[in-house]
Design a protein around this motif. Structure first.
Motif, PDB file in Angstrom:
ATOM      1  N   SER A 268       0.823  -1.199  -0.077  1.00 44.06           N
ATOM      2  CA  SER A 268       0.053  -0.038   0.009  1.00 44.06           C
ATOM      3  C   SER A 268       0.673   1.216   0.128  1.00 44.06           C
ATOM      4  CB  SER A 268      -0.910   0.168   1.222  1.00 44.06           C
ATOM      5  OG  SER A 268      -0.111   0.116   2.556  1.00 44.06           O
ATOM      6  N   ASP A 269       2.244   1.046   0.371  1.00 41.50           N
ATOM      7  CA  ASP A 269       2.982   2.224   0.564  1.00 41.50           C
ATOM      8  C   ASP A 269       2.440   3.274   1.602  1.00 41.50           C
ATOM      9  OD1 ASP A 269       5.228   3.545  -0.078  1.00 41.50           O
ATOM     10  OD2 ASP A 269       4.232   5.229  -1.328  1.00 41.50           O
ATOM     11  N   LEU A 270       1.682   2.679   2.642  1.00 43.72           N
ATOM     12  CA  LEU A 270       1.456   3.439   3.692  1.00 43.72           C
ATOM     13  C   LEU A 270       2.405   3.384   4.951  1.00 43.72           C
ATOM     14  CD1 LEU A 270      -2.456   2.321   4.197  1.00 43.72           C
ATOM     15  CD2 LEU A 270      -1.341   4.501   3.114  1.00 43.72           C
ATOM     16  N   LYS A 271       2.454   4.397   5.600  1.00 43.89           N
ATOM     17  CA  LYS A 271       3.371   4.759   6.555  1.00 43.89           C
ATOM     18  C   LYS A 271       3.053   4.372   8.186  1.00 43.89           C
ATOM     19  CE  LYS A 271       5.742   5.700   3.244  1.00 43.89           C
ATOM     20  NZ  LYS A 271       6.946   4.870   2.389  1.00 43.89           N
ATOM     21  N   ASP A 272       3.773   3.926   9.249  1.00 44.26           N
ATOM     22  CA  ASP A 272       3.348   3.932  10.353  1.00 44.26           C
ATOM     23  C   ASP A 272       4.158   4.853  11.297  1.00 44.26           C
ATOM     24  OD1 ASP A 272       3.025   2.967  13.057  1.00 44.26           O
ATOM     25  OD2 ASP A 272       3.365   0.832  12.612  1.00 44.26           O
ATOM     26  N   PRO A 273       3.086   5.584  11.904  1.00 44.94           N
ATOM     27  CA  PRO A 273       3.603   6.914  12.522  1.00 44.94           C
ATOM     28  C   PRO A 273       4.529   6.511  13.859  1.00 44.94           C
ATOM     29  CG  PRO A 273       1.157   7.157  12.095  1.00 44.94           C
ATOM     30  CD  PRO A 273       1.696   5.819  11.728  1.00 44.94           C
ATOM     31  N   ARG A 274       4.450   5.317  14.239  1.00 43.01           N
ATOM     32  CA  ARG A 274       5.040   4.787  15.591  1.00 43.01           C
ATOM     33  C   ARG A 274       6.575   4.481  15.070  1.00 43.01           C
ATOM     34  NH1 ARG A 274       1.095  -0.062  16.783  1.00 43.01           N
ATOM     35  NH2 ARG A 274       1.573  -0.192  14.513  1.00 43.01           N
ATOM     36  N   ASP A 295      -2.968  -2.406  17.513  1.00 48.64           N
ATOM     37  CA  ASP A 295      -4.041  -1.566  17.123  1.00 48.64           C
ATOM     38  C   ASP A 295      -3.102  -0.475  16.323  1.00 48.64           C
ATOM     39  OD1 ASP A 295      -6.579  -1.959  18.568  1.00 48.64           O
ATOM     40  OD2 ASP A 295      -5.224  -2.551  20.181  1.00 48.64           O
ATOM     41  N   HIS A 296      -3.681  -0.289  15.071  1.00 45.88           N
ATOM     42  CA  HIS A 296      -2.909   0.335  14.190  1.00 45.88           C
ATOM     43  C   HIS A 296      -3.430   1.509  13.652  1.00 45.88           C
ATOM     44  CE1 HIS A 296      -0.061  -2.930  14.071  1.00 45.88           C
ATOM     45  NE2 HIS A 296      -1.056  -3.891  14.206  1.00 45.88           N
ATOM     46  N   MET A 297      -2.678   2.559  13.371  1.00 43.04           N
ATOM     47  CA  MET A 297      -2.978   3.874  12.563  1.00 43.04           C
ATOM     48  C   MET A 297      -1.835   3.751  11.220  1.00 43.04           C
ATOM     49  SD  MET A 297      -4.340   6.610  11.696  1.00 43.04           S
ATOM     50  CE  MET A 297      -5.388   7.145  12.889  1.00 43.04           C
ATOM     51  N   PHE A 298      -2.140   3.681   9.929  1.00 41.56           N
ATOM     52  CA  PHE A 298      -1.450   3.766   8.839  1.00 41.56           C
ATOM     53  C   PHE A 298      -1.772   5.160   7.944  1.00 41.56           C
ATOM     54  CE2 PHE A 298      -0.071  -0.408   9.882  1.00 41.56           C
ATOM     55  CZ  PHE A 298       1.324  -0.494   9.653  1.00 41.56           C
ATOM     56  N   VAL A 299      -0.868   6.001   7.589  1.00 41.45           N
ATOM     57  CA  VAL A 299      -1.174   6.816   6.681  1.00 41.45           C
ATOM     58  C   VAL A 299      -0.524   6.961   5.440  1.00 41.45           C
ATOM     59  CG1 VAL A 299      -1.676   8.414   8.576  1.00 41.45           C
ATOM     60  CG2 VAL A 299       0.565   8.472   8.063  1.00 41.45           C
ATOM     61  N   SER A 300      -0.953   7.850   4.337  1.00 39.61           N
ATOM     62  CA  SER A 300      -0.338   7.910   3.298  1.00 39.61           C
ATOM     63  C   SER A 300       0.703   9.281   3.370  1.00 39.61           C
ATOM     64  CB  SER A 300      -1.087   8.102   2.074  1.00 39.61           C
ATOM     65  OG  SER A 300      -1.832   9.149   2.289  1.00 39.61           O
ATOM     66  N   ASP A 301       1.616   9.390   2.203  1.00 40.93           N
ATOM     67  CA  ASP A 301       2.335  10.657   2.268  1.00 40.93           C
ATOM     68  C   ASP A 301       1.310  11.565   2.153  1.00 40.93           C
ATOM     69  OD1 ASP A 301       2.523  11.800  -0.703  1.00 40.93           O
ATOM     70  OD2 ASP A 301       2.387   9.675  -0.655  1.00 40.93           O
ATOM     71  N   GLY A 302       1.553  12.670   2.380  1.00 42.27           N
ATOM     72  CA  GLY A 302       0.583  14.024   2.351  1.00 42.27           C
ATOM     73  C   GLY A 302       0.151  14.249   3.918  1.00 42.27           C
ATOM     74  N   PHE A 303       0.706  13.511   4.877  1.00 42.83           N
ATOM     75  CA  PHE A 303       0.423  13.837   6.116  1.00 42.83           C
ATOM     76  C   PHE A 303       1.645  13.981   7.155  1.00 42.83           C
ATOM     77  CE2 PHE A 303      -3.601  11.863   5.327  1.00 42.83           C
ATOM     78  CZ  PHE A 303      -4.440  12.799   5.839  1.00 42.83           C
ATOM     79  N   HIS A 304       1.745  14.791   7.873  1.00 44.72           N
ATOM     80  CA  HIS A 304       2.865  14.869   8.770  1.00 44.72           C
ATOM     81  C   HIS A 304       2.225  14.782  10.395  1.00 44.72           C
ATOM     82  CE1 HIS A 304       5.768  17.309   6.262  1.00 44.72           C
ATOM     83  NE2 HIS A 304       5.552  15.995   5.750  1.00 44.72           N
ATOM     84  N   LEU A 305       3.013  14.143  11.225  1.00 39.77           N
ATOM     85  CA  LEU A 305       2.658  13.696  12.516  1.00 39.77           C
ATOM     86  C   LEU A 305       2.652  14.922  13.477  1.00 39.77           C
ATOM     87  CD1 LEU A 305       1.293  11.601  14.335  1.00 39.77           C
ATOM     88  CD2 LEU A 305       3.642  11.005  14.932  1.00 39.77           C
TER      89      LEU A 305
END
Length: 366
Positions: A268-274, A295-305
């Motif tokens: 998916s090319d999604l990223k893990d903020p952890r 328990d997870h949260m994955f985001v694409s590029d286009g987001f910063h934490l």
């Protein structure tokens, strides 16, 4: 004992979906701590009987096994590079933010007031609750007044999943990807000043769970194939629409470092903020020495934490995950999974769908 620790540490390398193999992906941190015992016994024995080659050999085995576990765990500590960049404060150019709270509230949880207070205190823009049964749905009914938009499915036996949103939804729906028992939430947020953000909330079946087989009316332990297939199918959804921003969240019933979750991220090319920050193990909330990051949260590029942290959910055996994101430039890059990864994912989906059909829960049987 040392032989046992070596076997269970390496067992997940076996290419099998059997639950009694896959569950050993989970306790890598605990297995690392357990290595202290044979290391202490080895040190005592070496001190009493003088050093010998056997002691050095066993020490090498202990160090290698500890290193094997550390290789899985260290990416979720501050010694590793981050995947999701940290948002930089720009007072003159404030960026739109998005706060997402996802929590497995545990079905039959009757701490309605405490859950509502927690939601009020954290004040998320997007709220994803998992294991919402009819009693919880009724007890948390006031959320429908606080949040203008809702999508999900209320089910018994810990199978419900519901998302509430203050952000308007361009699209919304519930899909059963592998098993008709397991709904997933799909929505497209119309995020102000940003545009569409695709969101998926998921709760695949955990390996080892005792469930009734509709085909023969017997209770059977669930293998990991259905869970793995669901994650691969979600990754495919992201692959088909790489131009949009994506958020995928939920209780994956899989640890962050497993081969399946890694393959999901690669496809998916999604990223893990952890990654590069903290492990944030979420289950079991009441057993500090027996916790895993499932328990997870994955985001694409286009987001910063901006921030990510655990949240106590009264009456639940899970912590919630609270993530605050800010929009950033999206590079429009497409996922570039290898042919081998694509083939592996295809085989996982076929096996998972076959398992679901065998148990009488396949989506084609609805």
């Amino acid at each position: 004992m040392m032989v046992f620790l070596v076997v269970v540490s390496l067992l997940p390398l076996v290419p099998s979906g059997q639950w009694w193999i896959r569950v050993w992906d989970f306790p890598r941190l605990q297995l690392t701590v357990l290595l202290v015992l044979p290391l202490s016994l080895l040190a005592i024995h070496a001190w009493r009987s003088r050093q010998c080659k056997e002691h050095k050999a066993w020490l090498a085995v202990i160090v290698m096994i500890a290193g094997w576990h550390a290789w899985h765990i260290l990416p979720f500590t501050a010694v590793w590079a981050t995947e999701v960049p940290t948002a930089q404060a720009e007072p003159d150019r404030p960026h739109p933010t998005l706060k997402v709270l996802t929590a497995n509230v545990t079905f039959a949880n009757d701490h309605y007031a405490e859950i509502l207070n927690m939601v009020e205190q954290e004040d998320p823009d997007i709220l994803l609750l998992i294991e919402v049964d009819s009693a919880l749905n009724e007890g948390l009914a006031s959320l429908d007044e606080e949040y203008a938009h809702r999508v999900g499915e209320v089910r018994e036996e810990g199978l419900g999943i519901v998302m509430w949103s203050r952000i308007p939804l361009l699209e919304k729906g519930v899909e059963h990807l592998v098993s008709e028992r397991r709904p997933s939430v799909f929505a497209t947020l119309d995020m102000p000043e940003v545009g569409p953000v695709r969101f998926i909330g998921a709760h695949p079946v955990p390996p080892g769970l005792l469930e009734r087989n509709a085909a023969n009316d017997d209770e059977e332990r669930q293998d990991s194939r259905e869970r793995d297939a669901e994650l691969m199918l979600i990754a495919r959804h992201v692959q088909k629409d790489p131009d949009n921003r994506w958020i995928v969240a939920g209780d994956f019933n899989d640890v962050a470092w497993s081969r399946t979750t890694k393959l999901f991220a690669e496809l998916s090319d999604l990223k893990d903020p952890r990654r590069g920050r903290r492990l944030l193990s979420t289950y079991h909330a009441e057993r500090p020495w027996w916790r895993y990051p499932i328990d997870h949260m994955f985001v694409s590029d286009g987001f910063h934490l901006i921030d990510i942290d655990r949240v106590r959910v009264q009456g639940s055996d899970h912590f919630g995950i609270l993530t605050t994101l800010t929009a950033a430039r999206k590079d429009q890059a497409k996922p570039e999974a290898s042919e081998g990864q694509e083939q592996e994912a295809e085989e996982i989906v076929e096996e998972g769908e076959a398992d679901a059909a065998e148990s009488g829960a396949g989506v084609s049987e609805q």
